[in-house]
Each structure stands twice: as structure tokens, then as C-alpha cells.
Design a protein around this motif. Structure first.
Motif, mmCIF file in Angstrom:
data_model
loop_
_atom_site.group_PDB
_atom_site.id
_atom_site.type_symbol
_atom_site.label_atom_id
_atom_site.label_comp_id
_atom_site.label_asym_id
_atom_site.label_seq_id
_atom_site.Cartn_x
_atom_site.Cartn_y
_atom_site.Cartn_z
ATOM 1 N N LEU A 141 14.425 -42.716 -68.623
ATOM 2 C CA LEU A 141 13.341 -43.312 -69.407
ATOM 3 C C LEU A 141 13.124 -44.780 -69.062
ATOM 4 C CD1 LEU A 141 14.125 -41.726 -72.897
ATOM 5 C CD2 LEU A 141 12.422 -40.973 -71.227
ATOM 6 N N ARG A 142 14.079 -45.406 -68.376
ATOM 7 C CA ARG A 142 13.942 -46.807 -67.970
ATOM 8 C C ARG A 142 13.245 -46.963 -66.617
ATOM 9 N NH1 ARG A 142 14.644 -49.721 -72.557
ATOM 10 N NH2 ARG A 142 16.429 -48.918 -73.727
ATOM 11 N N SER A 143 13.030 -45.859 -65.947
ATOM 12 C CA SER A 143 12.357 -45.915 -64.645
ATOM 13 C C SER A 143 10.860 -46.190 -64.826
ATOM 14 C CB SER A 143 12.549 -44.588 -63.898
ATOM 15 O OG SER A 143 11.751 -44.535 -62.728
ATOM 16 N N LYS A 144 10.290 -46.933 -63.898
ATOM 17 C CA LYS A 144 8.850 -47.209 -63.939
ATOM 18 C C LYS A 144 8.036 -46.106 -63.266
ATOM 19 C CE LYS A 144 8.508 -49.814 -59.601
ATOM 20 N NZ LYS A 144 8.123 -51.098 -58.968
ATOM 21 N N VAL A 145 8.707 -45.116 -62.681
ATOM 22 C CA VAL A 145 8.031 -44.102 -61.884
ATOM 23 C C VAL A 145 7.286 -43.056 -62.721
ATOM 24 C CG1 VAL A 145 8.362 -42.235 -60.213
ATOM 25 C CG2 VAL A 145 9.568 -44.423 -59.909
ATOM 26 N N PRO A 146 7.883 -42.463 -63.775
ATOM 27 C CA PRO A 146 7.182 -41.406 -64.511
ATOM 28 C C PRO A 146 5.889 -41.903 -65.159
ATOM 29 C CG PRO A 146 9.525 -41.445 -65.050
ATOM 30 C CD PRO A 146 9.250 -42.687 -64.281
ATOM 31 N N THR A 147 4.886 -41.041 -65.186
ATOM 32 C CA THR A 147 3.615 -41.406 -65.814
ATOM 33 C C THR A 147 3.673 -41.261 -67.330
ATOM 34 O OG1 THR A 147 2.820 -39.137 -65.487
ATOM 35 C CG2 THR A 147 2.305 -40.751 -63.769
ATOM 36 N N ILE A 148 4.483 -40.307 -67.811
ATOM 37 C CA ILE A 148 4.687 -40.095 -69.249
ATOM 38 C C ILE A 148 6.180 -39.861 -69.474
ATOM 39 C CG2 ILE A 148 4.214 -38.581 -71.221
ATOM 40 C CD1 ILE A 148 1.508 -37.959 -70.007
ATOM 41 N N LYS A 149 6.712 -40.440 -70.559
ATOM 42 C CA LYS A 149 8.133 -40.291 -70.871
ATOM 43 C C LYS A 149 8.283 -39.821 -72.310
ATOM 44 C CE LYS A 149 8.868 -44.444 -68.057
ATOM 45 N NZ LYS A 149 9.386 -45.838 -68.069
ATOM 46 N N LEU A 150 9.000 -38.710 -72.510
ATOM 47 C CA LEU A 150 9.224 -38.155 -73.839
ATOM 48 C C LEU A 150 10.684 -37.777 -73.992
ATOM 49 C CD1 LEU A 150 6.226 -35.636 -73.945
ATOM 50 C CD2 LEU A 150 6.289 -37.888 -75.036
ATOM 51 N N TYR A 151 11.179 -37.772 -75.206
ATOM 52 C CA TYR A 151 12.499 -37.192 -75.465
ATOM 53 C C TYR A 151 12.377 -36.181 -76.592
ATOM 54 C CZ TYR A 151 12.923 -40.657 -79.272
ATOM 55 O OH TYR A 151 12.716 -41.429 -80.385
ATOM 56 N N ALA A 152 13.191 -35.151 -76.451
ATOM 57 C CA ALA A 152 13.076 -34.002 -77.340
ATOM 58 C C ALA A 152 13.402 -34.373 -78.775
ATOM 59 C CB ALA A 152 13.996 -32.880 -76.861
ATOM 60 N N ASP A 153 12.543 -33.944 -79.687
ATOM 61 C CA ASP A 153 12.746 -34.192 -81.108
ATOM 62 C C ASP A 153 13.712 -33.147 -81.664
ATOM 63 O OD1 ASP A 153 12.438 -35.296 -83.592
ATOM 64 O OD2 ASP A 153 10.604 -34.202 -84.057
ATOM 65 N N GLY A 154 14.644 -33.595 -82.490
ATOM 66 C CA GLY A 154 15.585 -32.665 -83.112
ATOM 67 C C GLY A 154 17.020 -33.072 -82.891
ATOM 68 N N SER A 155 17.883 -32.753 -83.846
ATOM 69 C CA SER A 155 19.293 -33.133 -83.767
ATOM 70 C C SER A 155 20.189 -31.979 -83.350
ATOM 71 C CB SER A 155 19.766 -33.684 -85.117
ATOM 72 O OG SER A 155 19.562 -32.735 -86.154
ATOM 73 N N THR A 156 19.660 -30.769 -83.288
ATOM 74 C CA THR A 156 20.435 -29.607 -82.871
ATOM 75 C C THR A 156 19.786 -28.959 -81.652
ATOM 76 O OG1 THR A 156 19.202 -28.026 -84.228
ATOM 77 C CG2 THR A 156 21.054 -29.191 -85.274
ATOM 78 N N ASP A 157 20.552 -28.106 -80.967
ATOM 79 C CA ASP A 157 20.001 -27.387 -79.814
ATOM 80 C C ASP A 157 18.787 -26.567 -80.221
ATOM 81 O OD1 ASP A 157 21.923 -28.433 -78.195
ATOM 82 O OD2 ASP A 157 22.982 -26.554 -77.814
ATOM 83 N N GLU A 167 16.647 -27.001 -82.705
ATOM 84 C CA GLU A 167 15.487 -27.856 -82.990
ATOM 85 C C GLU A 167 14.881 -28.396 -81.703
ATOM 86 O OE1 GLU A 167 16.926 -29.539 -87.377
ATOM 87 O OE2 GLU A 167 17.153 -30.767 -85.576
ATOM 88 N N GLN A 168 15.718 -28.791 -80.754
ATOM 89 C CA GLN A 168 15.205 -29.321 -79.491
ATOM 90 C C GLN A 168 14.540 -28.223 -78.673
ATOM 91 O OE1 GLN A 168 18.375 -31.479 -77.510
ATOM 92 N NE2 GLN A 168 17.958 -33.313 -78.713
ATOM 93 N N GLN A 169 15.098 -27.026 -78.683
ATOM 94 C CA GLN A 169 14.473 -25.914 -77.971
ATOM 95 C C GLN A 169 13.096 -25.605 -78.548
ATOM 96 O OE1 GLN A 169 16.841 -22.387 -77.530
ATOM 97 N NE2 GLN A 169 18.648 -23.521 -76.851
ATOM 98 N N LYS A 170 12.996 -25.591 -79.854
ATOM 99 C CA LYS A 170 11.716 -25.311 -80.503
ATOM 100 C C LYS A 170 10.680 -26.366 -80.138
ATOM 101 C CE LYS A 170 9.675 -24.411 -85.062
ATOM 102 N NZ LYS A 170 9.956 -24.314 -86.520
ATOM 103 N N TRP A 171 11.084 -27.635 -80.176
ATOM 104 C CA TRP A 171 10.169 -28.728 -79.823
ATOM 105 C C TRP A 171 9.749 -28.629 -78.365
ATOM 106 C CZ3 TRP A 171 10.297 -32.550 -76.158
ATOM 107 C CH2 TRP A 171 9.368 -33.594 -76.298
#
Length: 387
Positions: free
Chosen positions: A39-55, A57-61
Motif C-alpha cells: 500500500l506504500r508503493s506509488k505504482v498501483p492505481t487503486i489501493k484497498l484493504y479487505a474489510d473485516g476482522s475474521t477470515d 468477513e474478509q472473504q465476504k467483502w
């Protein structure tokens, strides 16, 4: 150009993003950790991280995000968790996403070490392995000490660490006292003796016919943690024996896509024996790219039905360095600071170096990580003083 999303995990994801960038492929990244270095790289055009505290929840998101992408979006996973996610949800995702991984059945076999070692052992040499641990005497009858205990997969992380090395009967007894109720999650292997430099990695790519189209091999010189961890110091060298074993394995398994395959040469019989396969792009994939073998780009090309590269030649005698991890693991292993630094300086003068986090045109991940590491050192020293 196809919409491309890298499911990033630490340096694995950072390497893929940079490798695609070098070929003019723009991409987005999704991580499972808001502190992921990608996420600190300047290369990606869009940066997201998965919402949720469990596997779950993150899979669903993640499923909700990928299900709404444009048709023929290319998805590139960089961890076993992501590979499992893609295989488990392939029926939904394949409507608008393309991902180049082994089919669901093979992916699950290769992620589960119990099934993996059975399948691979039918094709190429592997260390003596017990896939189903029953009791202490069984292990002593089948394996010679020292042995290593490993979780079967990311779904079986019951040890609290990557692995446990057992050198004596007392340690084996302690292991059963602690983990006797978790044996179904674990496998055991006889450790191949010898120094780290007997370990080799083949980062390679197989086409739709399971033919090895390109391969990059490097000699591991040090690991972090020492001896049983991930690559921290290595040199690129062409190893034809390792390439041929990898080609044989991929063909037998009907494998398609990128793979990271690990071997260790047994000093007893000089045979290269299989250690592990990652059914995806591995941690050092930008090392491959920097030496002329861009497996991330090959993945993108196959996903978009374009011709794969032909006759790529790898550059040898290039050093790979994960400086912080290598330095501290070697100091913890008993090497002297001055001896380690002397080796670094000697190789720096003579050889080209590729750093796991730093590249001049995308410096921020290395700067941020260095700041974090310095902060951790001061916090650790502060705790020691006041404790």
C-alpha cells in the motif's frame, strides 16, 4: 489493456506490482492488512484493504468487490489464502474474472502438505515424511532425528509458529505433551542435513499444456529465521537439475500457471529433494524479473490470451538481499556483526544486488519499512531498560 487486480501479501504482492509496471501493465491492489507494505508503493492505481476482522468477513467483502469488476478482469493472488479463496469461489468469480492457478482439485492438494507430499513423492524425490502422526514411537520408527513438524496448510496453523524442529527424544516428548490433541493438523519430515547453501528455488511458469516455458533458479545462502525460514540472502544461478525436476513435476501434475518450487540437495546421496511448492508467485518474484524472467507478466499474458515470452535468458551471479531480516537472523544464529558486514561489503563490490523492498523508482515501501524497523528497535531497547 485488461483491468488487473493483485491480491497482495507483503513483499510477494509488492514484487508482482513492480513486475507488471515494468511491462506497462497498470494494476490495482487489495490487501488483507492496512499496514501491508504494498500500500506504500506509488505504482498501483487503486489501493484497498479487505474489510473485516475474521477470515469469513474478509472473504465476504472480497467476493463482493471482485464480483462487480468489469468482465475479463485479471486477478493475481500472492498467498495461499488468496489461492484457496479463488478456488472456493471460482464458480461465482469466473463470470467476470480470470485467474491463472491450478484447477481447484490440484490447488487444494498442493496447499495441504499431507496430500501434497503424497502426490509429489510419486514423481520426484522427497524427504522421508509422515503424513498422519499417531504417536511418538511411530515417528521414531519411521524418521531419524532431527525432524521438522509443519502445519498441513494455512487452515491448520495450530503451532503458533511456522514449524517446530525436534532434535531429541525429550523435545519429541514435550511436543506430544503440548500438541497431542492437534496431530491431525500436522505432518512430520526427516530434516535433510547440511548448510543453507544446499537449498535451491525454482520460480517458474507452466503453460496451458503444463510445459515449463520459463524458469529462474537461485541458490539460497541464508534464511530468516535461520535454516527453516524464508529466503533472506541468495544468488541467482542456473541449475539445470532443479529446472528439469520442476518441469517433470509440473507435467506430471498437469500444472498451469506460476509456481515457486523449493529443493535441498541431500549431502548423503547428492540428490535434490523436494521441500515445498507454492501454487502462485513467490516472495522473491521481483528478483526473477530483475534477472530477466518475469513470471508475473507471463501470468498476465496467459490470462489475456496473449503469446508467452520465448527464449528468455536469466542473469546469473546477482545477489538478493532482505537486509534487516538477514542481518538479525544471522546475529541470533551466533555470527559476528563484523563478519556479516564484511561479507555484505565484499559481495556489494563485486556483484549486482536486488533488494526485497527497495528500488530507486519506487522508494517509499523501503523508507516506511526502515522507519518501522528502527522504531521497533528503540521500543525493544526501551522495554529492556525498564524491565
Amino acid at each position: 489493456m485488461a483491468n488487473t487486480i493483485v491480491l497482495a501479501a507483503g513483499p510477494n504482492g509488492l514484487g508482482v506490482v513492480r513486475s507488471l509496471h515494468m511491462q506497462g501493465v497498470k494494476c490495482q491492489v487489495i490487501t488483507r492488512d492496512k499496514n501491508d507494505i504494498t500500500l506504500r508503493s506509488k505504482v498501483p492505481t487503486i489501493k484497498l484493504y479487505a474489510d473485516g476482522s475474521t477470515d469469513e468477513e474478509q472473504q465476504k467483502w472480497l467476493l463482493s468487490i471482485l464480483s462487480t469488476q468489469p468482465k475479463n478482469t485479471v486477478i493475481i493472488p500472492t498467498s495461499d489464502w488468496y489461492v484457496t479463496f479463488l478456488t472456493e469461489h471460482s464458480s461465482v468469480l469466473q463470470a467476470n474474472c480470470v485467474f491463472i492457478i491450478p484447477d481447484a482439485e490440484l490447488s487444494e492438494i498442493l496447499i495441504d502438505k499431507a496430500e501434497e507430499t503424497i502426490a509429489v513423492g510419486k514423481v520426484i524425490p522427497i524427504p522421508k515424511t509422515v503424513q498422519q502422526i499417531n504417536n511418538e514411537q511411530q515417528l521414531l520408527n519411521q524418521l531419524a532425528l532431527p525432524i521438522i513438524i509443519k502445519p498441513r496448510s494455512h487452515k491448520h496453523m495450530v503451532l503458533g509458529c511456522k514449524n517446530i524442529v525436534i532434535n531429541s527424544r525429550n523435545e519429541l516428548e514435550q511436543f506430544f505433551n503440548t500438541f497431542g490433541d492437534k496431530l491431525e493438523h500436522l505432518i512430520a519430515q526427516e530434516i535433510i542435513q547440511g548448510p543453507d547453501k544446499l537449498q535451491w528455488v525454482c520460480n517458474c511458469f507452466f503453460d496451458e499444456n503444463s510445459e515449463l516455458t520459463q524458469a529462474f533458479t537461485f541458490n539460497r545462502l541464508r534464511l530468516s529465521p535461520s535454516h527453516y525460514g524464508v529466503t533472506s540472502y541468495a544468488i541467482s544461478k542456473k541449475n539445470q537439475d532443479v529446472m528439469e525436476l520442476s518441469a517433470k513435476l509440473g507435467k506430471a501434475l498437469k500444472y498451469t500457471g506460476p509456481a515457486m518450487i523449493e529443493f535441498k540437495q541431500d549431502p548423503v546421496d547428492n540428490i535434490y529433494k523436494y521441500i515445498e511448492i507454492n501454487p502462485r508467485l513467490g516472495m522473491c518474484n521481483f528478483f526473477d524479473t530483475s534477472c530477466g524472467i518475469n513470471n508475473a507478466y507471463a501470468t498476465y499474458l496467459l490470462a489475456t490470451n496473449q503469446a508467452l515470452p520465448q527464449n528468455n535468458q536469466m542473469q546469473e551471479n546477482v545477489m538478493f538481499v532482505s537486509f534487516y531480516e538477514d542481518l538479525f537472523s544471522r546475529l541470533r544464529d551466533g555470527e559476528s556483526f563484523f563478519g556479516v558486514m564484511q561479507e555484505y561489503i565484499k559481495n556489494f563490490i563485486k556483484k549486482r544486488h536486488i533488494y526485497i523492498y527497495f528500488v530507486w523508482w519506487d522508494p517509499y515501501p523501503a523508507i516506511v519499512l526502515a522507519a518501522r524497523q528502527v522504531s521497533d528497535i528503540f521500543k525493544s531497547a526501551w522495554r529492556k531498560v525498564f524491565n
